[in-house]
Scaffold this motif. Structure first.
Motif, mmCIF file in Angstrom:
data_model
loop_
_atom_site.group_PDB
_atom_site.id
_atom_site.type_symbol
_atom_site.label_atom_id
_atom_site.label_comp_id
_atom_site.label_asym_id
_atom_site.label_seq_id
_atom_site.Cartn_x
_atom_site.Cartn_y
_atom_site.Cartn_z
ATOM 1 N N ARG B 131 107.116 24.422 43.112
ATOM 2 C CA ARG B 131 105.901 24.028 43.818
ATOM 3 C C ARG B 131 105.424 25.163 44.714
ATOM 4 O O ARG B 131 104.243 25.518 44.717
ATOM 5 N N LEU B 135 101.942 27.099 44.005
ATOM 6 C CA LEU B 135 100.847 26.939 44.974
ATOM 7 C C LEU B 135 100.463 28.274 45.572
ATOM 8 O O LEU B 135 99.284 28.548 45.787
ATOM 9 N N ARG B 139 96.823 29.771 45.208
ATOM 10 C CA ARG B 139 96.037 30.038 46.411
ATOM 11 C C ARG B 139 95.441 31.443 46.336
ATOM 12 O O ARG B 139 94.301 31.667 46.716
ATOM 13 N N PRO B 145 95.626 23.805 47.135
ATOM 14 C CA PRO B 145 96.821 23.025 46.780
ATOM 15 C C PRO B 145 96.497 21.578 46.416
ATOM 16 O O PRO B 145 97.219 20.957 45.647
ATOM 17 N N TYR B 148 96.444 20.678 42.734
ATOM 18 C CA TYR B 148 97.625 21.030 41.943
ATOM 19 C C TYR B 148 97.944 19.987 40.882
ATOM 20 O O TYR B 148 98.382 20.292 39.783
#
Lengths: 342, 342
Positions: B131, B135, B139, B145, B148
Motif C-alpha cells: 500500500r 500510494l 502520488r 490515495p 486507490y
C-alpha cells in the motif's frame, strides 16, 4: 465502498422496475398466442364430445362468451393474484399442476445447466488456450454436433447405449416406484425431499435416474457455452491488459487464469440467462423422451388434449421464469463486472 | 561507444510469419541506452517502432520470431529462460503502452493491479508495504490515495496512463519503454505525461526509450533520437544536432513534414512506407528519396559517423570509394503516380 454499494443498489432498483413492463408484455403475448387459435378453449378441448348446449353452458361458465378485452383484463387480474385457472380436460387447478410437476422440471433444468457449465467451460477454456490444435478441432466439432443434434435424438441414443446396451442407467422416470412411495412429499422436488428425509438410497436412486436426462438436456447448451468461452478467451488472450500484464512480468499461468479467464467468463453469465429459454424448451422434449414427470410432459399432454387453459398457465409460468432469471443474471453481472453498474 | 550502457541491442531482427512470407518489422537494429538517458524512436506508422520496443523486453506477439541480441547489463535476453526473462520484466524492464484505456484489467481495482505486481516480484512484501509503495508512486503521478481502490473505468484516459506509468515505475526499473504513451491523449495531458517522464529520468536514472511519431516530443524530451525506416535505423544522434542538421534525406523530409504555425502548405513524402514482406532492394528509402543515386538502388548503404555520436546509413555520406564510378549519378526512375500512391 459506500459509493459502490450505492450505485449497485440504484442499478438493482432500476432493473427491478423494468420487470413490470416486461412481465406485462409477456402476459399479453401469451394471452394473444393462445387466443389466435380459432374458437375458444372450451370448444377446442371438448368440441364434438359434448352436445352444443352443454358446450355453450361450459363456455359461459368459463366466461369465453364475453368480449376479448374483458377476458384479457380478467386474465391479467387472475395472474396477478396467482390464479391460473382450472384445466379443462381434467379439472385440476393449474397452480397444482405447477407445484406437483414443477419440481421435476426444476431438477432437470438445474442438473442440465450444471452439466452444460461443467463440460462447456473447461472445454472452451482448453480450446481457446490451445487454439487450432488437434484437441481444439475435436472440441469444436463436438460443440457443433451436440448443439445441432435434436434433443430427442440425443436422448434416444443415450438410452440405447447407456440404458439398453450397457445397462448402466434406467431408461425413464424420475425414480424407482419404491423411492417414490417411501419419500414424503414436502417440497415436491423429489431430490430435495430425499435429501431432507436423509434417505441416502433414495437420493442415489434419484440421481441415478437424473444422469441421462440431464446429460441430454445439458448437451444442448454445452456447444453454446463452449464456443462462447473459447472465442472470449482467444480475444482476452490478445487483449491489451493481458499484454500489459505480461510486460509487468506476471507469470503466464496467472496471466491466463486471473486476467484472461475471468474476463472471458463474464459473458457466460449473461448467456446462461439467455439459455434458460432454450433449457425450458429443451426440457419439454427431454421430459417426453425420458417420461420425466415434469411440466414439459404435462404441457405435451395438455397440448394433445387441446387444453388451452392449462397450456396458457404453463407458458405463463415459463415466461415469468425467464424474466426472473434474466433479472437475477443482470444483478449477478453487476456484482461481477463493475462497469455494468453505470 | 562506452560500456556503461544498461541495454545494448545488436543486429536485432524481428519478423512475423504471414501467408505471403515473413514480415521483417525490425531488420538489423543496433542501439544502446545509458542510465538516465532518453532515446526517442521516430518514424512513420508501420516502420517497426512498436515491434522494436516490445523486442527490448523480449515480448513478442504470437507468431513472431527474433534474432540478434538484446543485452541487458551484459546478459542476452534471448538466451534467458522464459522464467528468468519474465523476472526481469517489471523490476528491470518496464513498458507503457499506447492506449491506456484498455491496458488495465476492467474487472480489477487499481489496488489489485499493484498488489499482483508487487507480490509477483517481491514475494515477502507485506500488505502495508504494498500500500505504501503503491500510494507513493501514484502520488508522484498525481493520483490521490482516495482513488486507490477505484476501478479503471472510473478514471479518465490521462489518469489511466498515469496509473500505467505508476505501475511501470513502482519497481524502479532500469529501462522503461514507452510506446507512443500520449498518442491517444489530448495535448494538455500529453504535456503532463511528457513532463512526468522527463522528471523520472532526472530523479531515478531510468533509461527511457520513447517511441513516438511526434517530432515535437522528441525535441522537447529526448537526449538522443533514432530515426527508423522500414525496420532499419537510418540515423541516430544527439536529438538537437539531428534536428538542426539532419544527415539522412528521410529525417530531413520527416522534419519538413512537421506542421507548425509558420507552415504554409503541407509537405509530405511521396509514396507510402514500403511493403515489409518484399522491401525495395538496397537502401529501403531509395524509391521515395529525392536525392537517390544509382548506387542507392543497387547496394545497401554503409553506416558512417559524420560526427562523434552521430551515425547515418546513407550513400550521400557513404565512403566515396565504395560508391564507385558513376554510382553518384542521380537515379532515373518512373514518376510515382497517384494510382501507385493509393
Amino acid at each position: 465502498m459506500s459509493r459502490t454499494a450505492g450505485t449497485l443498489r440504484r442499478y438493482v432498483l432500476q432493473r427491478l422496475a423494468l420487470v413490470v413492463p416486461m412481465v406485462f408484455i409477456l402476459l399479453t403475448f401469451v394471452f394473444l398466442l393462445v387466443r389466435v387459435a380459432p374458437g375458444d378453449p372450451v370448444s377446442a378441448a371438448l368440441g364434438g364430445r359434448l352436445p352444443p348446449e352443454a358446450l355453450a353452458q361450459r363456455r359461459a361458465a368459463a366466461g369465453y362468451d364475453r368480449p376479448l378485452i374483458v377476458q384479457y383484463l380478467e386474465y391479467l387480474g387472475n395472474v396477478l393474484r396467482g390464479d391460473l385457472g382450472r384445466t379443462i380436460s381434467d379439472n385440476r387447478a393449474v397452480s397444482d399442476v405447477l407445484v406437483e410437476n414443477g419440481g421435476a422440471t426444476l431438477t432437470l433444468a438445474g442438473a442440465a445447466l450444471v452439466v452444460a457449465l461443467l463440460a462447456g467451460i473447461p472445454l472452451g477454456l482448453y480450446s481457446g488456450r490451445h487454439r487450432d490444435s488437434f484437441g481444439d478441432v475435436g472440441v469444436r466439432l463436438f460443440g457443433i454436433v451436440s448443439y445441432a443434434a435434436p434433443v430427442f435424438f440425443t436422448g434416444l441414443i443415450l438410452q440405447l447405449v447407456f440404458a439398453v446396451w450397457l445397462d448402466l442407467f434406467p431408461t425413464s422416470g424420475q425414480a424407482s416406484p419404491i423411492t417414490q412411495v417411501r419419500v414424503d412429499e414436502i417440497t415436491h422436488i423429489l431430490l430435495l425431499d430425499a435429501l431432507l428425509a436423509g434417505n441416502v438410497d433414495a437420493v442415489l436412486d434419484v440421481v441415478h435416474h437424473l444422469v441421462l436426462p440431464a446429460i441430454t438436456l445439458g448437451l444442448l447448451c454445452v456447444g453454446v457455452f463452449l464456443r462462447l468461452v473459447r472465442v472470449n478467451l482467444i480475444q482476452s488472450l490478445q487483449g491489451d491488459y493481458v499484454e500489459a500484464a505480461r510486460a509487468r512480468g506476471i507469470p503466464e499461468r496467472y496471466v491466463v487464469r486471473r486476467h484472461a479467464f475471468r474476463n472471458a467468463l463474464v459473458p457466460v453469465v449473461t448467456v446462461m440467462g439467455l439459455q434458460t429459454a432454450l433449457l425450458l424448451s429443451g426440457a419439454i422434449l427431454t421430459e417426453a423422451t425420458f417420461n420425466w414427470p415434469g411440466l414439459g410432459s404435462e404441457l405435451v399432454d395438455y397440448l394433445n388434449n387441446r387444453d388451452y387453459v392449462a397450456v396458457q398457465g404453463i407458458i405463463t409460468v415459463f415466461a415469468v421464469v425467464v424474466v426472473v432469471v434474466s433479472l437475477l443474471i443482470d444483478i449477478v453481472n453487476a456484482l461481477i463486472d463493475p462497469r455494468v453498474r453505470y | 561507444m562506452t560500456d556503461e550502457a544498461v541495454l545494448r541491442v545488436r543486429d536485432l531482427r524481428v519478423w512475423y510469419g504471414t501467408e505471403r512470407g515473413p514480415v521483417r518489422a525490425v531488420d538489423g537494429v543496433d542501439l544502446a541506452l545509458v542510465p538516465g538517458e532518453t532515446l526517442g524512436v521516430v518514424g512513420e506508422s508501420g516502420c517497426g517502432k512498436s515491434t522494436l520496443g516490445r523486442g527490448l523486453l523480449g515480448l513478442l506477439p504470437e507468431g513472431a520470431k527474433a534474432g540478434g541480441e538484446v543485452r541487458f547489463r551484459g546478459t542476452d535476453l534471448f538466451e534467458l529462460s522464459g522464467r528468468a526473462l519474465r523476472e526481469l520484466r517489471g523490476p528491470e524492464l518496464g513498458m507503457i503502452f499506447q492506449d491506456p484505456l484498455t491496458r488495465l484489467n476492467p474487472l480489477w481495482r487499481v489496488s489489485e493491479h499493484f498488489e499482483e505486481l508487487l507480490r509477483t516480484h517481491c514475494p515477502d512484501i507485506s500488505a502495508e508495504q504494498i500500500r505504501h509503495r503503491s500510494l507513493a508512486t501514484l502520488r508522484r503521478m498525481g493520483i490521490p490515495p482516495t482513488r486507490y481502490r477505484n476501478y479503471p473505468h472510473e478514471f479518465s484516459g490521462g489518469m489511466r496512463q498515469r496509473i500505467m506509468i505508476a505501475l511501470g515505475l513502482v519497481l524502479n526499473p532500469a529501462v522503461l519503454v514507452a510506446d507512443e504513451p500520449t498518442t491517444s491523449l489530448d495535448v494538455l495531458v500529453e504535456a503532463q505525461i511528457i513532463r512526468l517522464l522527463a522528471d523520472l529520468r532526472r530523479n531515478f536514472d531510468t533509461a527511457l526509450l520513447l517511441i513516438t511519431h511526434n517530432l515535437g516530443i522528441v525535441a522537447e524530451a529526448c537526449d538522443r533520437v533514432a530515426v527508423m525506416y522500414a525496420g532499419h535505423v537510418v540515423e541516430t544522434g544527439d536529438a538537437r544536432e539531428v534536428f538542426a542538421a539532419p544527415a539522412h534525406p528521410y529525417t530531413r523530409e520527416l522534419l519538413r513534414s512537421t506542421i507548425s504555425l509558420s507552415t504554409t502548405g503541407l509537405h509530405y513524402i511521396p509514396g507510402a512506407p514500403p511493403d515489409l514482406v518484399d522491401p525495395p532492394p538496397a537502401c529501403r528509402f531509395h524509391p521515395r528519396c529525392p536525392d537517390a543515386m544509382q548506387v542507392c538502388a543497387t547496394r545497401d548503404p554503409v553506416t558512417v559517423s559524420p560526427r562523434p555520436g552521430h551515425r547515418v546509413a546513407c550513400w550521400l555520406h557513404g565512403p566515396a570509394e565504395q560508391v564507385g564510378a558513376g554510382g553518384d549519378a542521380p537515379l532515373v526512375r518512373e514518376e510515382i503516380d497517384v494510382a501507385d500512391e493509393a
